[in-house]
Every structure is written in C-alpha cells, then in structure tokens.
Enzyme design. Structure first.
Site, PDB file in Angstrom:
ATOM      1  N   ASP A  67     -77.880 -10.153 -43.062  1.00  0.00           N
ATOM      2  CA  ASP A  67     -77.582  -8.929 -42.316  1.00  0.00           C
ATOM      3  C   ASP A  67     -76.201  -8.978 -41.670  1.00  0.00           C
ATOM      4  O   ASP A  67     -75.558 -10.032 -41.633  1.00  0.00           O
ATOM      5  CB  ASP A  67     -78.664  -8.690 -41.235  1.00  0.00           C
ATOM      6  N   ASN A 136     -89.693 -10.157 -31.202  1.00  0.00           N
ATOM      7  CA  ASN A 136     -90.650  -9.110 -31.565  1.00  0.00           C
ATOM      8  C   ASN A 136     -91.078  -9.215 -33.026  1.00  0.00           C
ATOM      9  O   ASN A 136     -91.683  -8.294 -33.568  1.00  0.00           O
ATOM     10  CB  ASN A 136     -90.053  -7.724 -31.281  1.00  0.00           C
ATOM     11  N   HIS A 138     -88.981  -9.475 -35.591  1.00  0.00           N
ATOM     12  CA  HIS A 138     -88.069  -8.917 -36.599  1.00  0.00           C
ATOM     13  C   HIS A 138     -87.510 -10.034 -37.472  1.00  0.00           C
ATOM     14  O   HIS A 138     -87.329 -11.175 -37.035  1.00  0.00           O
ATOM     15  CB  HIS A 138     -86.976  -8.030 -35.980  1.00  0.00           C
ATOM     16  N   GLU A 143     -86.955  -4.284 -37.959  1.00  0.00           N
ATOM     17  CA  GLU A 143     -87.626  -4.178 -36.664  1.00  0.00           C
ATOM     18  C   GLU A 143     -89.052  -3.644 -36.835  1.00  0.00           C
ATOM     19  O   GLU A 143     -89.354  -2.968 -37.821  1.00  0.00           O
ATOM     20  CB  GLU A 143     -86.840  -3.197 -35.776  1.00  0.00           C
TER      21      GLU A 143
HETATM   22  C1  GLP Z   1     -80.830 -11.649 -34.771  1.00  0.00           C
HETATM   23  C2  GLP Z   1     -80.720 -11.832 -36.287  1.00  0.00           C
HETATM   24  C3  GLP Z   1     -81.928 -12.482 -36.885  1.00  0.00           C
HETATM   25  C4  GLP Z   1     -82.335 -13.674 -36.053  1.00  0.00           C
HETATM   26  C5  GLP Z   1     -82.717 -13.228 -34.669  1.00  0.00           C
HETATM   27  C6  GLP Z   1     -83.190 -14.351 -33.772  1.00  0.00           C
HETATM   28  O1  GLP Z   1     -81.288 -10.427 -34.351  1.00  0.00           O
HETATM   29  N1  GLP Z   1     -80.478 -10.609 -36.966  1.00  0.00           N
HETATM   30  O2  GLP Z   1     -81.636 -12.857 -38.216  1.00  0.00           O
HETATM   31  O3  GLP Z   1     -83.421 -14.337 -36.658  1.00  0.00           O
HETATM   32  O4  GLP Z   1     -81.583 -12.612 -34.086  1.00  0.00           O
HETATM   33  O5  GLP Z   1     -82.112 -14.962 -33.150  1.00  0.00           O
HETATM   34  P1  GLP Z   1     -82.176 -16.326 -32.375  1.00  0.00           P
HETATM   35  O6  GLP Z   1     -82.284 -17.369 -33.409  1.00  0.00           O
HETATM   36  O7  GLP Z   1     -80.881 -16.384 -31.626  1.00  0.00           O
HETATM   37  O8  GLP Z   1     -83.366 -16.270 -31.493  1.00  0.00           O
END
Ligand code: GLP
Length: 240
Positions: A67, A136, A138, A143
């Site tokens: 992404d 959440n 995602h 989402e």
């Molecule tokens: C972002 C990314 C995800 C990632 C998520 C969790 O929103 N788009 O790919 O898994 O955050 O992030 P973290 O690993 O910092 O908790």
C-alpha cells in the site's frame, strides 16, 4: 494457520527474517510482497544483517508493497516508498528497479490499481507476502467494512487508523485520509502469507485470529481461509 509464539519483539523479528531467508534460499528470484508499519522494522533490520553477512541475497528478488498513502510523493519521509528505501532497499543488494510500491501520486488511482494487480500477475504472483495488522484488524489499508475489495484500489482511512498513524506525522491533520492498497483478493493470491503481530495493543485483534470465525468487520480474519498462513506473535501480544 500455523502459529509461532515468540518471547518478545526481537525474537519475532528474527523468526520472521528466518522464514524470508528460507524462501530466498529455496527460490532466489522470489516475488516478495512487503509491508510497512512499525512491526516489520526489526525483521528488516535482521534481513539487512543477514544480507551484509552474505547469508542471503536479494539480487534476483522482485518486490511489491502492499500500500501507499494517497496523495503522497514517494520522496515524502512518511511515504511507504521512503520507508522501504530507508529500512531495506538502500541497504541490501536488491535491484531497486524491481521494487514496486503503488504510486501515491497516480493521476488515475483506479487505473494504477488495475495495472498493479496485472504487474503482479504477469510477474508470476507473490510467493511470500509479509503483513502487519492494524489494531482494528485492517490489512494493508483494507479497513473494516460490510464489503471489502478484491483488487488494488483507492480507499479512505478510518479515524482509528489516522489516529494510530498520526505518531509518524507532525500532526494528525498531516496524515493523508486516503491510500492505494492491495485488496484482500490480491493479498490472498500470495502462495504464502507471513503475518506479524507484536505487543499488547494487538492482543484483541490477534485473539480474533485464533477462533474459527471470519468477518469483514475484522479484515485480517479472512486470512484464516488461506492455505499457507503463518502468524508470528510475541507473548505480550498473545497474552495481553
Ligand atoms: C498501517 C499499514 C499496515 C500496517 C499497520 C500496522 O496502517 N498500512 O500495513 O500493518 O499500519 O502498523 P504497526 O505495525 O505500526 O502497528
């Protein structure tokens, strides 16, 4: 689903790196699906070490990231392209021209998404997809919704996600409210999926990964239907 429980974040990172190393030893020209966020940072650090010590090579690897924020320039220090360069690509023997991240400045995001999925398919499909997980549930930026997208697409971010990601930006107002993300179908096409989760904040969502139910209101649960899913988490995450 195979569950691997590690003592702590460091061990989780090493375990994740070991699985990627094994993938590269078995298939040096693997197509890797890569993820950003704070969770895989330690794993990328371990991969850099392994590469520096010639335990693994990325020379033949092609990569596709999950992404990218939209709109955001690739050289913005919070873009996922910038993240990948600084955490991995700038430090290993990968051919950068074979590393792909959705274009956060695409004029036509729908077209960008279509081309992205086509490029992955034409390359032979993703061999190993690395994933983190949002609080959440995602995945990428898919989402919680009644309906989820199959393919790579432009999406809005929930307030929960904007809040969670605001720590990386100067202020919450600076967090882009949209992103281009691979869809659940693009992700599920990967031959193998490696999902990483660490820390108490992910306890609730990881608990939902361990029962027998799936729901689009926790997108990560759909991954349970994948034939080769490995979830690596640490004890803080599992026990809360
Ligand atoms: C972002 C990314 C995800 C990632 C998520 C969790 O929103 N788009 O790919 O898994 O955050 O992030 P973290 O690993 O910092 O908790």
């Amino acid at each position: 689903m195979k569950l691997i429980v590690c003592e702590n974040y460091e061990e989780m990172s090493k375990e994740g790196a070991k699985i990627i190393a094994e993938q590269l030893k078995n298939k040096p020209n693997s197509i890797l699906g890569l993820a950003t966020g704070s969770t895989p940072v330690g794993m990328y650090e371990e991969l850099r070490r392994m590469n520096a010590e010639k335990e693994i090579s990325f020379a033949e690897v092609t990569s596709y990231n999950l992404d990218e924020y939209y709109p955001l320039a690739p050289d913005h220090d919070q873009s996922y392209r910038y993240f990948m360069n600084t955490n991995l690509f700038d430090h290993v023997d990968i051919d950068k021209s074979k590393t792909f991240v959705p274009n956060g400045l695409a004029e036509n995001p729908a077209e960008e998404g279509k081309k992205y999925d086509e490029a992955i398919a034409n390359a032979g499909g993703i061999d190993l997809q690395v994933l983190g997980i949002g609080q959440n549930g995602h995945i990428g930026f898919n989402e919680p919704e009644d309906e989820l997208y199959v393919s790579t697409h432009l999406t809005g971010l929930t307030d929960n996600t904007i809040e969670a990601n605001a720590r990386f930006f100067a202020s919450k107002a600076d967090v882009p409210t949209q992103a281009i993300t691979m869809g659940l179908g693009s992700i599920m096409k990967a031959k193998k999926i490696l999902l990483l989760a660490s820390g108490k904040a992910k306890h609730d969502v990881v608990t939902k990964m361990l029962d027998d139910r799936i729901t689009t209101s926790v997108p990560s649960t759909l991954l349970k239907t994948h034939a080769d899913l490995i979830l690596i988490c640490d004890k803080a995450c599992l026990n809360g």
